[in-house]
Every structure is written in structure tokens, then in C-alpha cells.
Design a protein around this motif. Structure first.
Motif, short mmCIF file in Angstrom:
data_model
loop_
_atom_site.label_atom_id
_atom_site.label_comp_id
_atom_site.label_asym_id
_atom_site.label_seq_id
_atom_site.Cartn_x
_atom_site.Cartn_y
_atom_site.Cartn_z
N TYR A 230 17.76 7.46 20.02
CA TYR A 230 17.30 8.75 19.11
C TYR A 230 17.56 8.27 17.73
CZ TYR A 230 16.25 11.58 23.15
OH TYR A 230 15.78 12.10 24.40
N GLN B 154 9.88 19.79 16.02
CA GLN B 154 9.98 20.42 17.56
C GLN B 154 9.68 19.22 18.66
OE1 GLN B 154 10.12 23.88 18.10
NE2 GLN B 154 10.34 24.41 15.76
N HIS C 208 9.78 18.73 21.71
CA HIS C 208 9.58 19.20 23.08
C HIS C 208 8.10 19.58 23.48
CE1 HIS C 208 11.16 22.24 20.79
NE2 HIS C 208 9.85 23.04 21.08
N GLY D 39 22.05 19.75 21.80
CA GLY D 39 20.99 18.86 21.86
C GLY D 39 19.86 19.22 20.70
N SER D 40 20.34 19.51 19.50
CA SER D 40 19.48 20.14 18.47
C SER D 40 18.53 19.12 17.79
CB SER D 40 20.31 20.72 17.47
OG SER D 40 21.20 19.97 16.96
N GLY D 41 18.53 18.05 18.19
CA GLY D 41 17.42 16.88 17.57
C GLY D 41 17.25 17.12 16.17
N ILE E 189 24.40 20.88 17.95
CA ILE E 189 25.12 19.67 18.07
C ILE E 189 24.20 18.66 18.77
CG2 ILE E 189 27.42 20.58 18.57
CD1 ILE E 189 26.17 19.49 21.60
N LEU F 124 24.12 14.07 19.89
CA LEU F 124 24.80 12.88 20.08
C LEU F 124 24.27 12.00 18.59
CD1 LEU F 124 24.37 11.38 23.51
CD2 LEU F 124 26.43 11.97 22.40
N SER F 125 23.11 12.28 18.34
CA SER F 125 22.73 11.31 17.46
C SER F 125 22.71 11.50 15.93
CB SER F 125 21.09 11.09 17.45
OG SER F 125 20.34 10.48 16.42
N PHE G 162 19.91 11.84 13.71
CA PHE G 162 19.18 13.03 13.79
C PHE G 162 19.95 14.34 13.07
CE2 PHE G 162 16.16 12.81 17.68
CZ PHE G 162 15.44 11.86 17.16
N ASP H 271 29.07 15.74 21.65
CA ASP H 271 28.37 15.39 23.13
C ASP H 271 28.52 16.77 23.85
OD1 ASP H 271 27.93 14.74 25.77
OD2 ASP H 271 29.28 13.04 25.60
N ALA H 272 27.10 17.00 24.26
CA ALA H 272 27.15 18.40 25.14
C ALA H 272 28.05 18.69 25.99
CB ALA H 272 25.91 18.48 25.52
N GLN I 77 16.44 22.72 24.84
CA GLN I 77 15.21 22.50 25.22
C GLN I 77 15.01 20.76 25.24
OE1 GLN I 77 13.71 24.25 21.56
NE2 GLN I 77 12.20 25.14 22.67
N HIS I 78 14.82 20.42 26.40
CA HIS I 78 14.48 18.96 26.51
C HIS I 78 15.53 18.05 26.19
CE1 HIS I 78 10.64 20.37 27.46
NE2 HIS I 78 9.88 19.17 27.08
N VAL I 79 16.77 18.32 27.02
CA VAL I 79 18.15 17.67 26.30
C VAL I 79 18.49 17.16 27.94
CG1 VAL I 79 20.41 17.61 25.46
CG2 VAL I 79 18.46 18.64 24.29
N ILE J 230 21.13 13.84 30.64
CA ILE J 230 22.64 13.89 31.08
C ILE J 230 22.81 13.76 32.67
CG2 ILE J 230 24.56 15.73 30.95
CD1 ILE J 230 23.38 16.46 28.31
C1 LIG Z 1 13.78 15.06 23.09
S1 LIG Z 1 14.99 15.64 22.07
C2 LIG Z 1 15.18 17.05 21.86
C3 LIG Z 1 15.40 17.69 20.94
C4 LIG Z 1 15.49 19.24 20.46
N1 LIG Z 1 16.19 19.99 21.61
C5 LIG Z 1 14.01 19.65 20.38
O1 LIG Z 1 13.58 20.20 21.30
O2 LIG Z 1 13.40 19.63 19.48
C6 LIG Z 1 16.75 15.24 22.97
C7 LIG Z 1 17.87 15.21 22.13
O3 LIG Z 1 19.06 15.33 23.14
C8 LIG Z 1 20.09 14.65 22.29
N2 LIG Z 1 20.99 14.51 23.61
C9 LIG Z 1 20.92 13.63 24.75
N3 LIG Z 1 21.83 13.57 25.17
C10 LIG Z 1 22.81 14.39 24.64
C11 LIG Z 1 24.20 14.74 24.77
N4 LIG Z 1 24.99 14.34 25.75
N5 LIG Z 1 24.96 15.61 23.90
C12 LIG Z 1 24.21 16.09 22.70
N6 LIG Z 1 22.89 15.59 22.56
C13 LIG Z 1 22.52 14.92 23.55
C14 LIG Z 1 19.19 13.52 21.81
O4 LIG Z 1 20.03 13.04 21.03
C15 LIG Z 1 17.98 14.13 21.37
O5 LIG Z 1 18.27 14.45 19.80
#
Ligand SMILES: C[S@@+](CC[C@H](N)C(=O)[O-])C[C@H]1O[C@@H](n2cnc3c(N)ncnc32)[C@H](O)[C@@H]1O
Length: 285
Positions: free
Chosen positions: A11, A44, A46, A72-74, A93, A95-96, A99, A122-123, A139-141, A145
Motif C-alpha cells: 500500500y 473510498q 472498498h 485502517g483509514s487508508g 490509523i 500501517l502505510s 497513505f 498498527d491496528a 472497512q476492508h482492512v 490481519i
Molecule cells: C483496502 S484498504 C482500505 C482503506 C480504507 N479503510 C477504505 O475503506 O477506504 C486497506 C488498508 O488497511 C491498512 N492496513 C492493513 N493492515 C493494517 C494493520 N495491521 N494496521 C493498520 N492498518 C492496516 C492498509 O495500509 C490499507 O490502507
């Protein structure tokens, strides 16, 4: 490479913020305040985009002034929609770091920098005091994990008793292995889907009570079919496209030229029931 480093790499191409800034300028959106609708094609991340965010917000019955954590706010699309629509404060919050930087830039462009914040974390170990939030949103995170019990336990820790947890996630289907790459992973090494029943059990064991649980798989299949039709129609009309630059705003700006293949594979996996979509609202004990 650890799972976490691999996910950040997936990401995290470093100049996402600059690419978004340039694409917005080309689309005639270089100046002025941007709305959730202006940004929806690219922020968005997802299935079903802004429409899915609006539905989840309605299901979660968000109250004005709520303190929300977006796990995982993307690129921050949902957090900005929630802050602008419900006058709440949202702490994202992710990871990237790339982002996080892009989400912070978009928040300034939306005039919401005082209402949303983003930080790299990290979540599974969130930098927040216990019981700090009225609502956790994701959403979609979770498909990135592996340790779901740890994820849901950590969300339970940061939400106050009686608070809510709103989820929109990809789940495992029952039709065999996935076609890769998908938007969250290039291969099976960092894809950790669980079946809906197992997800629900793990949430309940973490101390959440289900208030609303909806299978959104069919809606997702229909949306992918519509998207395909719209793309075919747009190709046929390419010569007359009045605003091609605006039409070119999309998640490929963050994820690179393979993104259309990743998205198409998600549509195919959904259509073949290799994956499903769940929207859920839970109450914290
Ligand atoms: C598909 S994107 C979805 C982003 C946002 N939730 C959205 O729906 O627009 C997945 C996101 O989850 C984050 N992510 C994945 N594993 C994570 C973790 N362990 N902690 C925090 N963020 C995480 C990624 O960095 C990425 O930004």
C-alpha cells in the motif's frame, strides 16, 4: 520480509500524495475546497465506494459529536465523510505512512484538518487510551490481519462500554482459492480471509454483541457488473468524453497500473463466491 512490511510495501509507494495532487490539478480540482463526492473516485478504497460508507454510517446510527477511530483509514474517504456529515471527530490509523500523508493532504483540501487526524500505527496495538472512543469503524482492512482475536480484542479495548463497532469486510466464500492479485494482496501470503460464522464467533468472544449483520455479497456482485457496463460505454464514447481528466481519478493513482486487474479479480472472486462481503454493527459489552 514480515507480513507487516509486506503490507506497507503493497500500500505504500512513497509519492502517493504528490500523484494525487497532480491528478486533482489536471482534473480541474487544484484549487478550492473538495467534497466527499469530488474525492470519492480515489479515496473510498472498498467495494461500492461512497455508497457503502453511507450505508454503514446509517446502520451504525452515528451521533453528532461522536469520537470515532477509523481502523485502517487508508486514504481517509470514510473519515472525512463521517466528520463532514455528522460533525464528529475521527482519528484514523493506518500501517502505510504514504497513505497517512495522502489522507492528511486530502483532509486539508476538504477543509477538515481540524476534525480528522491520521497517524501511522498498527491496528493490533493502537496508540490510544482504553475506552477513548464512542465508535470504532473499519472497512476492508481485516483481510490483511491474521490474528483476528487480537484485532477485535484491541478494538474492544479502545471503545467505551456501550460504544459501537461498525464493520464492512471481505470474508471467505466457499468456492475455493482466490484469483490473485486482489486489491489487498498480490498473493496468498498476506491474505487472511475468514468465513462469516468464524468472524462473528471471534467478535462475540472478544466481547461484542451483534446488533445488525448483513450479507452484502449480492449487492457487490451487481455493483461490479454495473461498473463493467459503465466502463464499456465510456470506452465507446471516448472521443466525446468531455472531462477525461476527471474521469481518470481513481485508486490506480495510489495503487499503480495493476489496480484495474486487482479490482477485476475481486469482482470475479465475488461472482464465483470465492469471497463475500459482510456489513455489521456491534455493541461493546
Ligand atoms: C483496502 S484498504 C482500505 C482503506 C480504507 N479503510 C477504505 O475503506 O477506504 C486497506 C488498508 O488497511 C491498512 N492496513 C492493513 N493492515 C493494517 C494493520 N495491521 N494496521 C493498520 N492498518 C492496516 C492498509 O495500509 C490499507 O490502507
Amino acid at each position: 520480509m514480515s507480513d507487516t512490511a509486506e503490507i506497507v510495501q503493497h500500500y505504500g509507494d512513497g509519492d502517493i500524495r504528490d500523484r494525487l495532487e497532480q491528478a486533482l490539478a489536471r482534473a480541474g480540482l487544484g484549487e478550492g475546497r473538495l467534497s466527499s463526492s469530488d474525492l470519492a473516485p480515489l479515496d473510498q478504497f472498498h467495494t461500492r465506494g461512497l455508497a457503502a460508507t453511507v450505508e454503514l454510517a446509517q446502520a451504525a446510527a452515528i451521533e453528532a459529536g461522536a469520537e470515532i477511530v477509523d481502523v485502517g483509514s487508508g486514504l481517509g474517504g470514510a473519515s472525512r465523510y463521517l466528520a463532514a456529515t455528522f460533525d464528529c471527530r475521527v482519528h484514523g490509523i493506518d500501517l502505510s505512512p504514504a497513505f497517512v500523508a495522502a489522507a492528511s493532504y486530502l483532509a486539508e483540501r476538504a477543509g477538515l484538518a481540524g476534525k480528522v487526524t491520521y497517524q501511522s500505527a498498527d491496528a493490533l496495538a493502537m496508540p490510544f487510551a482504553s475506552g477513548r472512543f464512542d465508535l470504532a469503524w473499519t472497512q476492508h482492512v481485516a483481510m490483511n490481519i491474521a490474528d483476528r482475536a487480537c484485532l477485535y480484542g484491541e478494538v474492544h479495548r479502545v471503545v467505551r462500554p456501550g460504544g459501537r463497532f461498525a464493520i464492512y469486510d471481505v470474508v471467505a466464500g466457499n468456492a475455493g482459492p482466490l484469483h490473485f492479485p486482489v486489491p489487498w494482496s498480490r498473493g496468498p501470503e498476506t491474505s487472511f480471509l475468514v468465513a462469516p460464522d468464524a468472524m462473528r464467533r471471534t467478535l462475540e468472544q472478544a466481547g461484542f454483541k451483534v446488533i445488525d449483520w448483513q450479507d452484502k455479497s449480492e449487492t457487490g456482485v451487481a455493483w461490479f457488473a454495473e461498473q463493467q457496463k459503465a466502463r464499456a460505454a465510456a470506452q465507446g464514447n471516448a472521443a466525446q468524453a468531455s472531462n477525461a481528466a476527471r474521469a481518470s481519478l481513481g485508486l490506480h493513482l495510489a495503487m499503480g497500473p495493476d489496480f484495474p486487474l486487482m479490482a477485476a479479480n475481486l469482482g470475479r472472486n465475488l461472482g464465483e463466491r470465492r469471497v463475500g462481503l459482510i456489513q455489521a454493527v456491534l455493541e461493546r459489552s
